[in-house]
Design a protein around this motif. Structure first.
Motif, short mmCIF file in Angstrom:
data_model
loop_
_atom_site.label_atom_id
_atom_site.label_comp_id
_atom_site.label_asym_id
_atom_site.label_seq_id
_atom_site.Cartn_x
_atom_site.Cartn_y
_atom_site.Cartn_z
N VAL A 1 10.19 7.83 0.34
CA VAL A 1 8.54 7.94 -0.14
C VAL A 1 8.04 8.13 -1.19
O VAL A 1 6.72 8.04 -1.60
CB VAL A 1 8.76 9.97 1.11
N ILE A 2 8.91 8.87 -1.82
CA ILE A 2 8.10 8.73 -3.33
C ILE A 2 8.61 7.60 -4.27
O ILE A 2 6.72 7.31 -4.68
CB ILE A 2 9.51 9.79 -4.49
N CYS A 3 8.76 6.35 -3.61
CA CYS A 3 8.57 5.21 -3.93
C CYS A 3 7.00 4.24 -3.39
O CYS A 3 6.86 4.29 -4.46
CB CYS A 3 9.92 4.47 -4.32
N LEU A 4 7.18 4.53 -2.01
CA LEU A 4 5.89 4.77 -1.97
C LEU A 4 4.81 5.45 -2.69
O LEU A 4 3.08 4.73 -2.32
CB LEU A 4 6.02 4.61 -0.17
N PHE A 5 5.02 6.48 -2.36
CA PHE A 5 3.77 6.99 -3.28
C PHE A 5 3.29 6.28 -4.57
O PHE A 5 2.21 6.40 -4.97
CB PHE A 5 4.13 8.72 -2.88
N ILE A 6 4.67 5.87 -5.36
CA ILE A 6 4.14 5.34 -6.99
C ILE A 6 2.80 4.20 -6.01
O ILE A 6 1.82 3.73 -6.90
CB ILE A 6 5.35 4.93 -7.07
N TYR A 7 4.07 2.69 -5.06
CA TYR A 7 3.00 1.43 -5.04
C TYR A 7 1.93 2.28 -4.19
O TYR A 7 0.72 1.28 -4.55
CB TYR A 7 4.08 0.97 -4.27
N GLY A 8 1.64 2.99 -3.85
CA GLY A 8 0.03 3.62 -3.05
C GLY A 8 -0.85 3.69 -3.83
O GLY A 8 -2.25 3.13 -3.39
N GLN A 9 -0.88 3.64 -5.00
CA GLN A 9 -1.30 3.88 -6.00
C GLN A 9 -2.33 2.48 -6.02
O GLN A 9 -3.62 3.23 -6.72
CB GLN A 9 -1.15 4.56 -7.61
N MET A 10 -2.02 1.52 -6.19
CA MET A 10 -2.12 0.00 -5.87
C MET A 10 -3.61 0.47 -4.80
O MET A 10 -5.06 -0.43 -5.50
CB MET A 10 -1.80 -0.34 -6.53
N ASP A 11 -3.59 0.73 -3.98
CA ASP A 11 -3.92 0.18 -3.03
C ASP A 11 -5.23 1.58 -2.42
O ASP A 11 -6.28 1.39 -1.97
CB ASP A 11 -3.77 0.65 -1.79
N SER A 12 -5.44 2.87 -2.99
CA SER A 12 -6.37 3.64 -3.40
C SER A 12 -6.65 3.94 -4.66
O SER A 12 -8.01 3.48 -4.72
CB SER A 12 -5.84 5.07 -2.66
N SER A 13 -5.75 4.76 -5.04
CA SER A 13 -6.47 5.60 -6.91
C SER A 13 -7.18 4.41 -7.82
O SER A 13 -7.33 4.62 -8.56
CB SER A 13 -5.16 6.30 -7.36
#
Length: 434
Positions: A249-261
């Protein structure tokens, strides 16, 4: 990649596996023509803040995670085929509506439906691979191949969208709808072929029917699978699975920043030629994975699964530090940071699926892949959490925080294998005797 996990094993892929691969290519390619630009569309149409955009995307993703878990778990009982068809219909309807949405409320509702369809499909496809391929090494190659072909689609989609003048256009979602309708037609053919071939195989070997066909045909083996209550009890006792979910979950939170933030950050910094830059970042991400995934597997063939993940986490941490110090207008700096991020992804993401496949009991494969959908809480909260940090502190501190989170994930993976697991045979026995 070890000699056992060689490309010669692709000859063992059934027709249904090839359909899944082709379908993943066309659907993900069309999906990535426009979905990564959804934050830009919402900003341009309604002038929403980073937090507001993040709230819409995060709410949709949270709902999708819970529905995905329930749907994937039920697929162990109802059969993969039935649930996949229902998900495909939802995909077609929701993406058609997204192409026509014209209010913030409508966008929020339809984005939620699209997120549910996407979140359901991924674990169902992964569980189906386990159903139709018995050999563990061939199954691992199939999962690696699935991840590979998805990224080929991710590479082709944005560039094709730019060439066709479709990038960032809302109407492009109709292309995803058509692609998925075509895939559903192919799946009908694939499932029918799989049943026919299994029937012939069963006639020659009555005493050893495959678990895969039991899953697909909804026969007695499926009906004897344990119930939802017992499934939840097992998942609640599996400390290794719980720690794995938290780490990812934490890992994908980090990676998910590329798609949104990251996209929102670049938008608000008025970066020149934004759409070209975002398309280039997506293309770079996919190309690095395409060219390096199997090479990295070969290099790390003798490295234990958890140690591979630790190496990927170090690279992910470096990529976030790179983004923190890069000037918003420095095009090649972003490309370099995404190269490092992509190397981390090429190691981490396919390994996550293999990890779940190794720890999942055969009769709970759908449930365990469904539980892995909780990883998507990381993606779910990435737009909201990243948007809040972006609004309050700016891009630098967002990426510094993500870099620090990588250290936390490393610690969780360090203790992972020391955690207790339940006795998987006991609930099944009680179910059978009852």
């Amino acid at each position: 990649m070890s000699s056992e996990l060689s490309f010669s094993r692709v000859k063992d892929f059934p027709l249904l596996m090839w359909i899944l691969l082709f379908g993943s290519f066309i659907t993900r390619g069309s999906f990535f023509m426009v979905w990564p630009f959804l934050a830009v569309i919402l900003y341009d149409k309604f002038a929403l803040s980073a937090t507001e955009v993040g709230l819409i995307l995060s709410t949709a993703a949270v709902v999708a995670v819970f529905v995905s878990f329930i749907g994937s778990t039920l697929s162990d009982k109802l059969g993969r085929q039935t649930v996949m068809y229902a998900t495909g219909v939802l995909y077609i309807v929701s993406f058609s509506l997204l192409a026509e949405a014209d209010t913030v409320t409508m966008f929020a509702i339809v984005i939620t439906l699209c997120s549910i369809a996407t979140a359901l499909w991924r674990p169902l496809a992964s569980a189906l691979i386990g159903d139709i391929i018995d050999d563990s090494k061939t199954r691992e190659l199939a999962m690696q191949s699935m991840y590979f072909i998805v990224n080929v689609g991710c590479a082709v989609g944005p560039i094709a969208g730019v060439w066709l003048g479709l990038t960032g256009q809302q109407s492009s979602f109709y292309i995803t709808t058509v692609a998925f309708a075509f895939l559903l037609g192919l799946l009908v053919w694939g499932f029918s072929d799989h049943k026919r071939s299994h029937h012939k195989k069963s006639q020659h070997n009555i005493e050893s029917p495959s678990t895969s066909s039991a899953e697909l045909e909804n026969n007695e083996s499926v009906k004897e699978s344990i119930g939802m209550k017992q499934t939840l009890a097992i998942l609640a006792k599996d400390r290794l699975l719980q720690c794995l979910i938290l780490a990812n979950v934490i890992c994908l939170f980090i990676y998910g920043q590329m798609d949104s933030s990251l996209v929102q950050y670049l938008t608000r910094e008025n970066v020149p030629k934004l759409l070209e830059l975002v398309s280039s970042l997506i293309f770079t991400n996919a190309i690095v994975i395409i060219t390096c995934q199997f090479l990295l597997l070969r290099i790390m063939a003798k490295v234990e699964l958890v140690h591979r993940i630790q190496i990927g986490l170090v690279l992910l941490m470096c990529s976030q530090a790179f983004m923190a110090i890069n000037a918003p207008s420095f095009f090649w700096g972003w490309i370099g940071a995404v190269v490092v991020l992509s190397l981390a992804e090429a190691i981490l993401f396919p390994t996550m699926n293999v990890h779940i496949d190794r720890i999942a009991p055969d009769n709970l494969r759908g449930a365990y892949f469904g539980a892995s959908a909780f990883y998507d809480f990381g993606f779910a909260f990435a737009p909201l959490g990243g948007g809040i940090i972006l609004d309050l502190f700016g891009g630098f501190w967002l990426f510094v925080a993500c870099s620090a989170m990588c250290v936390l994930v490393m610690g969780l993976y360090y203790v992972l294998e020391k955690l207790p697991r339940p006795d998987f045979t006991e609930p099944t026995k009680s179910e059978v005797h009852s």
